[in-house]
Scaffold this motif. Structure first.
Motif, PDB file in Angstrom:
ATOM      1  N   PHE A   1      11.320  37.238  28.887  1.00 46.63           N
ATOM      2  CA  PHE A   1      11.052  37.912  27.621  1.00 46.63           C
ATOM      3  C   PHE A   1      11.397  39.390  27.755  1.00 46.63           C
ATOM      4  O   PHE A   1      11.330  39.971  28.841  1.00 46.63           O
ATOM      5  CB  PHE A   1       9.579  37.761  27.227  1.00 46.63           C
ATOM      6  N   ARG A   2      11.777  39.986  26.638  1.00 46.96           N
ATOM      7  CA  ARG A   2      12.078  41.413  26.642  1.00 46.96           C
ATOM      8  C   ARG A   2      11.524  42.065  25.393  1.00 46.96           C
ATOM      9  O   ARG A   2      11.229  41.410  24.389  1.00 46.96           O
ATOM     10  CB  ARG A   2      13.581  41.662  26.735  1.00 46.96           C
ATOM     11  N   ASN A   3      11.392  43.387  25.473  1.00 44.96           N
ATOM     12  CA  ASN A   3      10.884  44.169  24.360  1.00 44.96           C
ATOM     13  C   ASN A   3      11.448  45.568  24.485  1.00 44.96           C
ATOM     14  O   ASN A   3      11.881  45.983  25.571  1.00 44.96           O
ATOM     15  CB  ASN A   3       9.350  44.205  24.386  1.00 44.96           C
ATOM     16  N   SER A   4      11.455  46.297  23.412  1.00 46.91           N
ATOM     17  CA  SER A   4      11.974  47.657  23.461  1.00 46.91           C
ATOM     18  C   SER A   4      11.357  48.503  22.359  1.00 46.91           C
ATOM     19  O   SER A   4      10.968  47.991  21.305  1.00 46.91           O
ATOM     20  CB  SER A   4      13.503  47.674  23.349  1.00 46.91           C
ATOM     21  N   MET A   5      11.272  49.803  22.624  1.00 52.23           N
ATOM     22  CA  MET A   5      10.841  50.781  21.633  1.00 52.23           C
ATOM     23  C   MET A   5      11.734  51.998  21.758  1.00 52.23           C
ATOM     24  O   MET A   5      12.211  52.332  22.852  1.00 52.23           O
ATOM     25  CB  MET A   5       9.376  51.175  21.834  1.00 52.23           C
ATOM     26  N   THR A  49      13.314  49.886  27.366  1.00 49.45           N
ATOM     27  CA  THR A  49      13.468  48.435  27.307  1.00 49.45           C
ATOM     28  C   THR A  49      12.857  47.817  28.551  1.00 49.45           C
ATOM     29  O   THR A  49      13.063  48.318  29.665  1.00 49.45           O
ATOM     30  CB  THR A  49      14.947  48.044  27.208  1.00 49.45           C
ATOM     31  N   VAL A  50      12.109  46.738  28.355  1.00 51.08           N
ATOM     32  CA  VAL A  50      11.439  46.069  29.474  1.00 51.08           C
ATOM     33  C   VAL A  50      11.733  44.573  29.416  1.00 51.08           C
ATOM     34  O   VAL A  50      11.887  43.996  28.343  1.00 51.08           O
ATOM     35  CB  VAL A  50       9.912  46.306  29.441  1.00 51.08           C
ATOM     36  N   LYS A  51      11.800  43.950  30.614  1.00 49.66           N
ATOM     37  CA  LYS A  51      12.047  42.517  30.721  1.00 49.66           C
ATOM     38  C   LYS A  51      11.159  41.938  31.812  1.00 49.66           C
ATOM     39  O   LYS A  51      10.986  42.547  32.877  1.00 49.66           O
ATOM     40  CB  LYS A  51      13.518  42.244  31.060  1.00 49.66           C
ATOM     41  N   ASP A  52      10.614  40.740  31.543  1.00 48.58           N
ATOM     42  CA  ASP A  52       9.773  40.095  32.538  1.00 48.58           C
ATOM     43  C   ASP A  52       9.615  38.624  32.160  1.00 48.58           C
ATOM     44  O   ASP A  52       9.686  38.266  30.977  1.00 48.58           O
ATOM     45  CB  ASP A  52       8.399  40.765  32.613  1.00 48.58           C
ATOM     46  N   ARG A  53       9.379  37.787  33.170  1.00 53.06           N
ATOM     47  CA  ARG A  53       9.118  36.383  32.879  1.00 53.06           C
ATOM     48  C   ARG A  53       7.741  36.177  32.253  1.00 53.06           C
ATOM     49  O   ARG A  53       7.495  35.168  31.605  1.00 53.06           O
ATOM     50  CB  ARG A  53       9.259  35.561  34.151  1.00 53.06           C
ATOM     51  N   ASP A  54       6.862  37.140  32.455  1.00 47.28           N
ATOM     52  CA  ASP A  54       5.514  37.073  31.880  1.00 47.28           C
ATOM     53  C   ASP A  54       5.527  37.757  30.514  1.00 47.28           C
ATOM     54  O   ASP A  54       5.699  38.975  30.412  1.00 47.28           O
ATOM     55  CB  ASP A  54       4.519  37.757  32.810  1.00 47.28           C
ATOM     56  N   ARG A  55       5.344  36.995  29.466  1.00 48.26           N
ATOM     57  CA  ARG A  55       5.409  37.524  28.106  1.00 48.26           C
ATOM     58  C   ARG A  55       4.388  38.632  27.874  1.00 48.26           C
ATOM     59  O   ARG A  55       4.646  39.594  27.159  1.00 48.26           O
ATOM     60  CB  ARG A  55       5.188  36.376  27.107  1.00 48.26           C
ATOM     61  N   PRO A  80      12.271  36.016  23.566  1.00 51.01           N
ATOM     62  CA  PRO A  80      12.877  35.377  24.733  1.00 51.01           C
ATOM     63  C   PRO A  80      14.349  35.765  24.849  1.00 51.01           C
ATOM     64  O   PRO A  80      15.014  36.046  23.857  1.00 51.01           O
ATOM     65  CB  PRO A  80      12.720  33.889  24.446  1.00 51.01           C
ATOM     66  N   TYR A  81      14.842  35.798  26.063  1.00 48.76           N
ATOM     67  CA  TYR A  81      16.268  36.069  26.259  1.00 48.76           C
ATOM     68  C   TYR A  81      16.838  35.025  27.213  1.00 48.76           C
ATOM     69  O   TYR A  81      16.129  34.390  27.996  1.00 48.76           O
ATOM     70  CB  TYR A  81      16.501  37.479  26.806  1.00 48.76           C
ATOM     71  N   GLY A  82      18.134  34.836  27.099  1.00 51.93           N
ATOM     72  CA  GLY A  82      18.820  33.875  27.949  1.00 51.93           C
ATOM     73  C   GLY A  82      19.727  34.562  28.944  1.00 51.93           C
ATOM     74  O   GLY A  82      20.085  35.739  28.786  1.00 51.93           O
ATOM     75  N   VAL A  83      20.105  33.833  29.959  1.00 52.02           N
ATOM     76  CA  VAL A  83      21.018  34.329  30.985  1.00 52.02           C
ATOM     77  C   VAL A  83      22.204  33.373  31.064  1.00 52.02           C
ATOM     78  O   VAL A  83      22.020  32.159  31.251  1.00 52.02           O
ATOM     79  CB  VAL A  83      20.328  34.433  32.352  1.00 52.02           C
TER      80      VAL A  83
END
Length: 590
Positions: free
Chosen positions: A324-328, A383-389, A422-425
């Protein structure tokens, strides 16, 4: 000798101009309409849709385009070939048949599949036949796949057209093969006609991205506007007249916007090109032997393509869910921008500890003494990304919000706190060609399985390409590189592709000596630590660069400002370099 086949494009991506199919049918004579709807990111989107709904997984816009155009195409005998079937070509074919019945039209529909390896991943991996990696045969296991689709060639399309199909919908057939198939069917080419197949592959590569070949996204767009201010208001889509020897003429319908010139076609030929020997399931096409000629207004002839036998492995596009990722985005307005950014970084650091990936980028969009507030602001993108939502949800946004009254002067965000997504690779894998037969669903309801053919023929062996020498010691002037060179860039997984071309033979001689991989790293500091490679394409007056790793895990997982590297070429063209005065156009060199 068969007559040239007129193949038109009606889509360069899922979401392209909906009216293009109607425009190409009404604008002039065509024999075949092709549409490309699939990309690495699109396969991920379709995979998530199909996971929620087994009847989904195809490009629904293709169906709505057909609703407006199917009757006209059938009346005129125009065949339609598209990879809009995505992960469910049979589902799309059934919908097309139902559409025909509803419209009172007898439409013969065929499918091409066999590309979907997801049900076979475990077995193929256990036997060591499906391996991930940038090059065949791969060097690692494929795990946690959401989609896994081999890139098929043209043979299934040829068989479907031979069986009388009006509409052919496919799975992950390569973009170029959508054009190679109709050409091979029309001209009766065999798998040994390597040069002809290579020529059609080149034509397919030009057509696959729609209006990018007819003036869209063109480096020297301003020159087209200077000649006609309305030239790019509504750009026409391209078509190619493909001859029996594989040579082609790229053009567009009369009266449509845009332009077809040697340079617009050159840019599309360079787009997302992964090497001078362009690998594919039908043929390996040598782009270093191509020749372009302006054959008339809005007509460019492409010749000189040479083909080598296709390899023993097919490329496989694999997508998995990465997390999962998020951004501000936080505007930093007015004075002391750098110190404001530094303070925010320190204040946010405790909340970002333990997050798998953090990217903080300061975009200096601010101008001094600005009359409009927005023009006085720089933008801090976090921007942040992690497997933990949870870590990229409130664990990220709440600490940012809590700084509202305890941070920099003028603190605010550009939007309300977002939720993580969610994001994909994407990654490439490889499978032996013999393991992937093409399955053709014929218009009469029967099914044929076409065993994959082994590489055949000998083709023309590559010859060493000499780099032209530049010996002029005359005066130079510091100007943007784009005054004398055009460029087009794109993405292939985590790598950026970048083609740069000169406008004259003299300019190419200078460019080839000047723009080395080391120089490119200097001009594009983001690429400083990357293993940049370069090839020369003398017939296009072009240099082809690969920048592995610039895009991280690819567009679906990307946190870079330009995740598909669409504007890397324009960034390079904006860099100021010393250019020989004799190469500059009069208005610049004066």
């Amino acid at each position: 000798m068969s007559t040239p086949l007129r193949v038109a494009n009606v889509s360069g991506f899922y979401g392209d101009r909906h009216s293009a199919m109607r425009e190409m049918l009404d604008g002039g004579a065509v024999d075949v309409l092709t549409g490309d709807y699939l990309a690495e990111l699109t396969m991920l989107i379709l995979g998530r849709q199909k996971a929620d709904d087994a009847s989904a997984g195809y490009a629904r816009t293709f169906l709505s385009q057909l609703e407006e155009c199917l009757g006209t195409a059938l009346e005129r005998g125009v065949r339609i070939v598209s990879n809009a079937g995505g992960l469910n070509p049979q589902g799309l074919a059934a919908a097309v048949t139902e559409l025909g019945q509803r419209l009172g039209l007898a439409v013969r529909v065929a499918t091409v599949s066999g590309d979907d390896l997801l049900p076979r991943v475990g077995d193929l991996t256990a036997r060591g036949l499906l391996r991930g990696g940038d090059r065949a045969p791969g060097d690692r296991d494929v795990v946690d796949a959401l989609t896994a689709n081999a890139y098929l060639g043209c043979r299934g399309i040829v068989r479907a057209l031979e069986a009388g199909a009006d509409v052919v919908v496919t799975g992950r057939v390569t973009d170029a093969s959508l054009v190679v198939g109709p050409a091979a069917w029309h001209h009766g080419w065999s798998t040994d006609d390597l040069d002809s197949l290579a020529g059609a592959t080149v034509a397919g590569h030009v057509l696959e991205c729609g209006a990018q070949a007819t003036g869209g996204n063109f480096s020297f767009f301003a020159e087209l506007l200077d000649a006609d201010p309305g030239a790019l208001d509504r750009i026409g889509f391209p078509l190619a007249e493909i001859a029996a020897d594989g040579s082609s003429v790229v053009t567009k319908h009369a009266g449509t916007g845009g332009a077809v010139t040697v340079e617009t076609v050159t840019e599309q030929l360079l787009y997302e090109l992964t090497g001078s020997a362009y690998g594919g399931p039908d043929v390996v096409t040598r782009f270093d032997t191509l020749r372009l000629r302006q054959a008339g207004p809005d007509r460019v002839e492409i010749s000189g393509a040479r083909g080598l036998p296709a390899g023993e492995h097919l490329k496989v596009a694999v997508n998995r869910l990465g997390g999962f990722r998020n951004s501000m985005t936080l505007p930093l307005t007015g004075l002391d921008v750098e110190r404001k950014a530094e303070l925010l970084r320190r204040q946010l650091a405790p909340a970002l500890e333990g997050v798998e990936e953090v990217r903080i980028a300061l975009a200096r969009t601010d101008s001094p003494d600005a009359a409009v507030q927005e023009e006085a602001a720089a933008l801090l993108h976090v921007t942040v990304k992690d497997r933990d939502r949870r870590k990229v949800g409130k664990g990220f946004t709440v600490p940012v919000i809590e700084l509202g009254l305890a941070s920099i002067p003028g603190f605010h965000a550009t939007a309300a706190p977002p939720s993580p997504s969610p994001y994909g690779v994407y990654s490439a894998a490889w499978v032996p060609t013999a393991e992937v037969p093409q399955v053709v669903g014929l218009p009469d309801g029967t099914t044929e399985v076409l065993p994959s053919a082994p590489p055949s023929g000998s083709g023309a062996a590559p010859e060493p390409v000499e780099t032209p020498a530049w010996t002029d010691d005359g005066p130079v002037r510091s100007v943007p590189l784009g005054r004398v060179a055009g460029a087009r860039s794109g993405d292939k997984g985590g790598a950026a592709t970048l083609g740069v071309y000169a406008r004259t033979d003299e300019g190419y001689a200078w460019l080839a000596g000047f723009l080395t991989p080391d120089r490119l790293r200097e001009l594009l500091p983001e690429a400083a630590g990357l293993p940049v490679t370069r090839e020369v394409l003398p017939g296009l007056r072009a240099l082809l660069f690969q920048l592995p790793g610039l895009l991280g895990d690819g567009v679906a997982a990307g946190t870079r400002f330009d995740p598909q590297a669409k504007a890397v070429g324009e960034w390079l063209r904006s860099r100021v370099v010393d250019v020989p005065v004799r190469l500059l156009p009069p208005e610049v060199g004066a």
